[in-house]
Each structure stands twice: as C-alpha cells, then as structure tokens.
Write a protein that holds these residues in place. Sequence first.
Motif, mmCIF file in Angstrom:
data_model
loop_
_atom_site.group_PDB
_atom_site.id
_atom_site.type_symbol
_atom_site.label_atom_id
_atom_site.label_comp_id
_atom_site.label_asym_id
_atom_site.label_seq_id
_atom_site.Cartn_x
_atom_site.Cartn_y
_atom_site.Cartn_z
ATOM 1 N N LEU A 14 -7.634 -28.004 -13.365
ATOM 2 C CA LEU A 14 -7.350 -27.166 -14.523
ATOM 3 C C LEU A 14 -7.219 -28.004 -15.797
ATOM 4 O O LEU A 14 -7.681 -27.600 -16.868
ATOM 5 C CB LEU A 14 -6.069 -26.348 -14.292
ATOM 6 C CG LEU A 14 -6.174 -25.249 -13.227
ATOM 7 C CD1 LEU A 14 -4.810 -24.643 -12.960
ATOM 8 C CD2 LEU A 14 -7.162 -24.173 -13.662
ATOM 9 N N LYS A 15 -6.600 -29.157 -15.668
ATOM 10 C CA LYS A 15 -6.462 -30.047 -16.824
ATOM 11 C C LYS A 15 -7.827 -30.556 -17.270
ATOM 12 O O LYS A 15 -8.118 -30.634 -18.471
ATOM 13 C CB LYS A 15 -5.534 -31.221 -16.454
ATOM 14 C CG LYS A 15 -5.264 -32.170 -17.581
ATOM 15 C CD LYS A 15 -4.398 -31.515 -18.631
ATOM 16 C CE LYS A 15 -4.023 -32.529 -19.704
ATOM 17 N NZ LYS A 15 -3.357 -31.914 -20.823
ATOM 18 N N ARG A 16 -8.688 -30.876 -16.297
ATOM 19 C CA ARG A 16 -10.030 -31.352 -16.608
ATOM 20 C C ARG A 16 -10.844 -30.254 -17.299
ATOM 21 O O ARG A 16 -11.673 -30.527 -18.161
ATOM 22 C CB ARG A 16 -10.737 -31.791 -15.318
ATOM 23 C CG ARG A 16 -11.903 -32.724 -15.578
ATOM 24 C CD ARG A 16 -12.559 -33.264 -14.318
ATOM 25 N NE ARG A 16 -11.650 -33.578 -13.239
ATOM 26 C CZ ARG A 16 -11.617 -32.924 -12.055
ATOM 27 N NH1 ARG A 16 -12.442 -31.934 -11.828
ATOM 28 N NH2 ARG A 16 -10.760 -33.279 -11.118
ATOM 29 N N ASP A 17 -10.571 -28.980 -16.952
ATOM 30 C CA ASP A 17 -11.279 -27.871 -17.576
ATOM 31 C C ASP A 17 -10.790 -27.570 -18.991
ATOM 32 O O ASP A 17 -11.378 -26.744 -19.690
ATOM 33 C CB ASP A 17 -11.138 -26.601 -16.725
ATOM 34 C CG ASP A 17 -11.874 -26.730 -15.401
ATOM 35 O OD1 ASP A 17 -12.747 -27.625 -15.279
ATOM 36 O OD2 ASP A 17 -11.571 -25.947 -14.474
ATOM 37 N N GLY A 18 -9.685 -28.208 -19.391
ATOM 38 C CA GLY A 18 -9.228 -28.044 -20.769
ATOM 39 C C GLY A 18 -8.002 -27.161 -20.923
ATOM 40 O O GLY A 18 -7.617 -26.855 -22.056
ATOM 41 N N ASP A 19 -7.376 -26.740 -19.841
ATOM 42 C CA ASP A 19 -6.170 -25.907 -19.948
ATOM 43 C C ASP A 19 -4.986 -26.777 -20.381
ATOM 44 O O ASP A 19 -4.893 -27.955 -20.042
ATOM 45 C CB ASP A 19 -5.838 -25.254 -18.605
ATOM 46 C CG ASP A 19 -6.876 -24.200 -18.206
ATOM 47 O OD1 ASP A 19 -7.673 -23.822 -19.071
ATOM 48 O OD2 ASP A 19 -6.856 -23.772 -17.040
ATOM 49 N N SER A 22 1.167 -25.254 -20.416
ATOM 50 C CA SER A 22 1.737 -23.910 -20.251
ATOM 51 C C SER A 22 0.824 -23.028 -19.403
ATOM 52 O O SER A 22 1.293 -22.282 -18.532
ATOM 53 C CB SER A 22 1.958 -23.254 -21.603
ATOM 54 O OG SER A 22 2.850 -24.020 -22.369
ATOM 55 N N ASP A 23 -0.489 -23.091 -19.658
ATOM 56 C CA ASP A 23 -1.438 -22.285 -18.883
ATOM 57 C C ASP A 23 -1.453 -22.722 -17.415
ATOM 58 O O ASP A 23 -1.476 -21.892 -16.500
ATOM 59 C CB ASP A 23 -2.843 -22.396 -19.474
ATOM 60 C CG ASP A 23 -2.936 -21.770 -20.861
ATOM 61 O OD1 ASP A 23 -2.086 -20.903 -21.171
ATOM 62 O OD2 ASP A 23 -3.846 -22.162 -21.616
ATOM 63 N N ILE A 24 -1.437 -24.035 -17.207
ATOM 64 C CA ILE A 24 -1.443 -24.548 -15.828
ATOM 65 C C ILE A 24 -0.164 -24.126 -15.110
ATOM 66 O O ILE A 24 -0.197 -23.700 -13.944
ATOM 67 C CB ILE A 24 -1.599 -26.086 -15.812
ATOM 68 C CG1 ILE A 24 -2.955 -26.481 -16.408
ATOM 69 C CG2 ILE A 24 -1.456 -26.640 -14.405
ATOM 70 C CD1 ILE A 24 -3.106 -27.975 -16.625
ATOM 71 N N VAL A 35 4.663 -29.654 -13.734
ATOM 72 C CA VAL A 35 3.227 -29.841 -13.954
ATOM 73 C C VAL A 35 2.982 -31.144 -14.709
ATOM 74 O O VAL A 35 2.098 -31.934 -14.340
ATOM 75 C CB VAL A 35 2.631 -28.639 -14.727
ATOM 76 C CG1 VAL A 35 1.203 -28.906 -15.130
ATOM 77 C CG2 VAL A 35 2.731 -27.378 -13.890
ATOM 78 N N LYS A 36 3.790 -31.397 -15.725
ATOM 79 C CA LYS A 36 3.641 -32.630 -16.502
ATOM 80 C C LYS A 36 3.884 -33.847 -15.618
ATOM 81 O O LYS A 36 3.155 -34.845 -15.682
ATOM 82 C CB LYS A 36 4.626 -32.614 -17.670
ATOM 83 C CG LYS A 36 4.512 -33.808 -18.574
ATOM 84 C CD LYS A 36 5.484 -33.691 -19.730
ATOM 85 C CE LYS A 36 5.401 -34.932 -20.593
ATOM 86 N NZ LYS A 36 6.389 -34.890 -21.675
ATOM 87 N N LYS A 37 4.906 -33.760 -14.762
ATOM 88 C CA LYS A 37 5.213 -34.882 -13.861
ATOM 89 C C LYS A 37 4.054 -35.132 -12.911
ATOM 90 O O LYS A 37 3.656 -36.271 -12.665
ATOM 91 C CB LYS A 37 6.499 -34.586 -13.082
ATOM 92 C CG LYS A 37 6.950 -35.710 -12.177
ATOM 93 C CD LYS A 37 8.224 -35.354 -11.459
ATOM 94 C CE LYS A 37 7.851 -34.986 -10.057
ATOM 95 N NZ LYS A 37 8.977 -34.676 -9.211
ATOM 96 N N TYR A 38 3.481 -34.051 -12.353
ATOM 97 C CA TYR A 38 2.362 -34.197 -11.424
ATOM 98 C C TYR A 38 1.147 -34.810 -12.117
ATOM 99 O O TYR A 38 0.453 -35.633 -11.544
ATOM 100 C CB TYR A 38 1.984 -32.834 -10.844
ATOM 101 C CG TYR A 38 2.656 -32.512 -9.533
ATOM 102 C CD1 TYR A 38 4.035 -32.453 -9.440
ATOM 103 C CD2 TYR A 38 1.905 -32.253 -8.398
ATOM 104 C CE1 TYR A 38 4.655 -32.144 -8.248
ATOM 105 C CE2 TYR A 38 2.516 -31.937 -7.207
ATOM 106 C CZ TYR A 38 3.898 -31.880 -7.128
ATOM 107 O OH TYR A 38 4.492 -31.571 -5.959
ATOM 108 N N LEU A 39 0.893 -34.370 -13.341
ATOM 109 C CA LEU A 39 -0.305 -34.846 -14.032
ATOM 110 C C LEU A 39 -0.170 -36.271 -14.564
ATOM 111 O O LEU A 39 -1.162 -36.979 -14.668
ATOM 112 C CB LEU A 39 -0.660 -33.889 -15.170
ATOM 113 C CG LEU A 39 -1.151 -32.509 -14.719
ATOM 114 C CD1 LEU A 39 -1.359 -31.612 -15.913
ATOM 115 C CD2 LEU A 39 -2.417 -32.620 -13.892
ATOM 116 N N THR A 40 1.043 -36.697 -14.898
ATOM 117 C CA THR A 40 1.214 -38.065 -15.403
ATOM 118 C C THR A 40 1.347 -39.075 -14.270
ATOM 119 O O THR A 40 1.068 -40.248 -14.465
ATOM 120 C CB THR A 40 2.452 -38.172 -16.314
ATOM 121 O OG1 THR A 40 3.596 -37.715 -15.596
ATOM 122 C CG2 THR A 40 2.266 -37.369 -17.579
#
Length: 159
Positions: A14-19, A22-24, A35-40
Amino acid sequence: MTERREEFQLMANLKRDGDNLSDIARRTQMNWRTVKKYLTSSLPSIERETRVNYNKYMNQINHMVHLEINPTAMFKSLKDLGLNCCERSFTRWFTIKFSAYQDKWSRAYPQPLKNAISYNWTNGLVEGCVNTLRNKKCEIYGRRGFQLLRRKVCLSVMG
C-alpha cells in the motif's frame, strides 16, 4: 507469525502504491503509529532475540553448574554481579541452554518431588494442630503450670 508477515507485506504494498499512513491504517484496521512502526522497521524476524548478553556471565554460570547450584540461586548471584533481566527470562534461557542440568536437590529427592506434583494431599492440617499446641504452650505453660495447659488444650480440641 505468518499473519504478521502478511500484514507487513500488505502495508508495504500500500505504501508503494502511494497511500499515506492514515489510509493504510484505515484499510488494515490498525493504529497509524503501529503502521508507521511496521513501515520504518524491517521485516519482523521469526526467531525471538534476547537483549540480555549471557555470554558475559558464562564463566560464573559454568562454575555454578559445576557446584550444582539451583537456577534461582544462580540468578540471584548473577543479579548481584550486574545481570539485567528478570528471573523468569533467565530460567527460560537456562533450561534451554542447559537442558540436561539437574541440581543436587532434585537428584537426591526425586520421589518426594514427583509425589508433590502428582498428589494434591498436604500435611497442612497436622501442621495447623502443631502450631495451635505451640501457641497454647507459649500462652499458658510458663505462668500457670501443666494443669492449666492440659485444660486449655482439651477445651480447644472440644470447642
């Protein structure tokens, strides 16, 4: 663990798609901080890693194993040397690392240990009676003599 990996992959896609975060968070029904913790962070590992470095204390641990000291006493002495963890995590690590270890008490008395685990009988009733007699003796015997002690014990058993 596979669910966590799937969630992580979904968030990464989802992050790669540009979301945005908040949307994720809305789509995965998670808090935006999670979500921020998972992505960082990187992909979660399968193995559970320990933060405590027990290798610093291996000489002391091996010496205590040689002396056949139980793990609780080992933990207390290592805590005095500067070990920074809880007793539960130390005993978990110790039972994994030294799986064949038995302290001398459990080797010397294997049957009483098995009986204590197998049966739910105790000698609590007998110990309670002994303590009652001791208390009565301390109360009476020193001041009034044996006859008063005898009367007190007979009354306490009857009533």
